[in-house]
Enzyme design. Sequence first.
Site, PDB file in Angstrom:
ATOM      1  N   ASP A  53       4.228   2.844  -1.276  1.00 39.32           N
ATOM      2  CA  ASP A  53       5.293   1.897  -1.950  1.00 39.32           C
ATOM      3  C   ASP A  53       6.624   1.852  -1.837  1.00 39.32           C
ATOM      4  O   ASP A  53       7.374   2.157  -2.781  1.00 39.32           O
ATOM      5  CB  ASP A  53       4.997   1.622  -3.475  1.00 39.32           C
ATOM      6  CG  ASP A  53       3.330   1.170  -3.560  1.00 39.32           C
ATOM      7  OD1 ASP A  53       2.621   0.499  -2.897  1.00 39.32           O
ATOM      8  OD2 ASP A  53       2.585   1.569  -4.851  1.00 39.32           O
ATOM      9  N   GLU A 232      -1.488  -7.822  -5.415  1.00 27.93           N
ATOM     10  CA  GLU A 232      -0.549  -7.069  -6.328  1.00 27.93           C
ATOM     11  C   GLU A 232       0.776  -6.995  -5.445  1.00 27.93           C
ATOM     12  O   GLU A 232       0.829  -7.567  -4.233  1.00 27.93           O
ATOM     13  CB  GLU A 232      -1.084  -5.700  -6.639  1.00 27.93           C
ATOM     14  CG  GLU A 232      -1.587  -4.882  -5.273  1.00 27.93           C
ATOM     15  CD  GLU A 232      -2.499  -3.607  -5.502  1.00 27.93           C
ATOM     16  OE1 GLU A 232      -2.830  -3.589  -7.097  1.00 27.93           O
ATOM     17  OE2 GLU A 232      -2.998  -2.861  -5.055  1.00 27.93           O
TER      18      GLU A 232
END
Length: 384
Positions: A53, A232
Amino acid sequence: MMHFPTYASLSLLLISPLISATPASQSISQLSQVYDTTDRLPLPNQGNIVAHDPNILFWEDYYYLFKGGVHIPINRAKNLSGPWESVGTVLDGPSIIDTQNRTRPWAPTTIYANGTFYCYYTLSEHGSRTSAIGVATTTSLGTSSTWVDHGALIHTGKGNRSEIWPFNITNAIDASFITDNVTGQSYLNWGSFWHDIWQVPLSDDLLSIKNPEAPDAVQLTFIPDQKKKPEEGSWMSFHEGYYYAWFSHGKCCKFKTFPARGEEYEIRVGRSENVRGSFVDKDGTKLLDGGGTIVYASNHGVVYAPGGLGVLPASGNGSDILYYHYLNTSIGFADEDAHLGWNYLNYEDGWPVVVDGVGTTSAGSILAIPSWLAFITAMCMFHL
């Protein structure tokens, strides 16, 4: 003397690691059922750093990389391909938010506004909706930066105001940020699986939700006809009149067994002339109806499950840059095996397309070569 391999041996070096890395649960004959071997997408330009991420901010001639990890590690480099140096962490200890996983936040997003850097971060655990989005600030970036942790903007599952709609039905992870070019209003985007991705306006100080007892929330993505709703990692960018809502779709990580081919992470997008939507994909399907144009996905039997993305806006005469984490099938499939990858974007009829090649990504230039050759060269160096 170092002997450089021929093109034929380069090909063997590229292919042989795939065989040796075959998981025990998969035979070699099943590889094509797991790893997408398409060459329609370019290989990534490698960031040469482990990152899950990733979030990248360009500031004063440096790329600053924020990533999920203990206290939110920060690295910086003059070039997106490194070398990267550590410049500390955002937090100097556990988050002040009283919830799970306080020492290892996820998915940071750092922005600059009003003379201040704001880092929005996630506290959660896999498979849990007990989550929170917090924010920390500093007025400088570098080795001597001091950050202030301001605590939570959103709780879901349990915690302050977690019973208020839509926090009572969503999952407070993967925050991203966008400002309306017309009104100047800033928004926080968030969400994962449970009712997917949402947006809510921020207060003027960017440290809290505007009108938190009755937030003006809108839903950005949804999959109405599927029990699992694997969307997401939202991001929002702007280009020539359109806001682009990006997100990761599919299974992210924890690959003890592989999902069916094509059900792993991939990067999708929709667009709208309004920052609040509704967003549609290239075929005209609303993201609220399960739409989303695939921009980047597994490819060449080497790149697996790319996601956790961000977009760096173009500077000067350059191009926007899509960056993300991905798993190299020759290395491994654990979260700690995820590496930074990036590619330039072109826009065809207003739709972003990942392109091959390396160009100028900092104050200095680097040689323009195809990313497949850069990737193979790096693989060879890995095996020397």
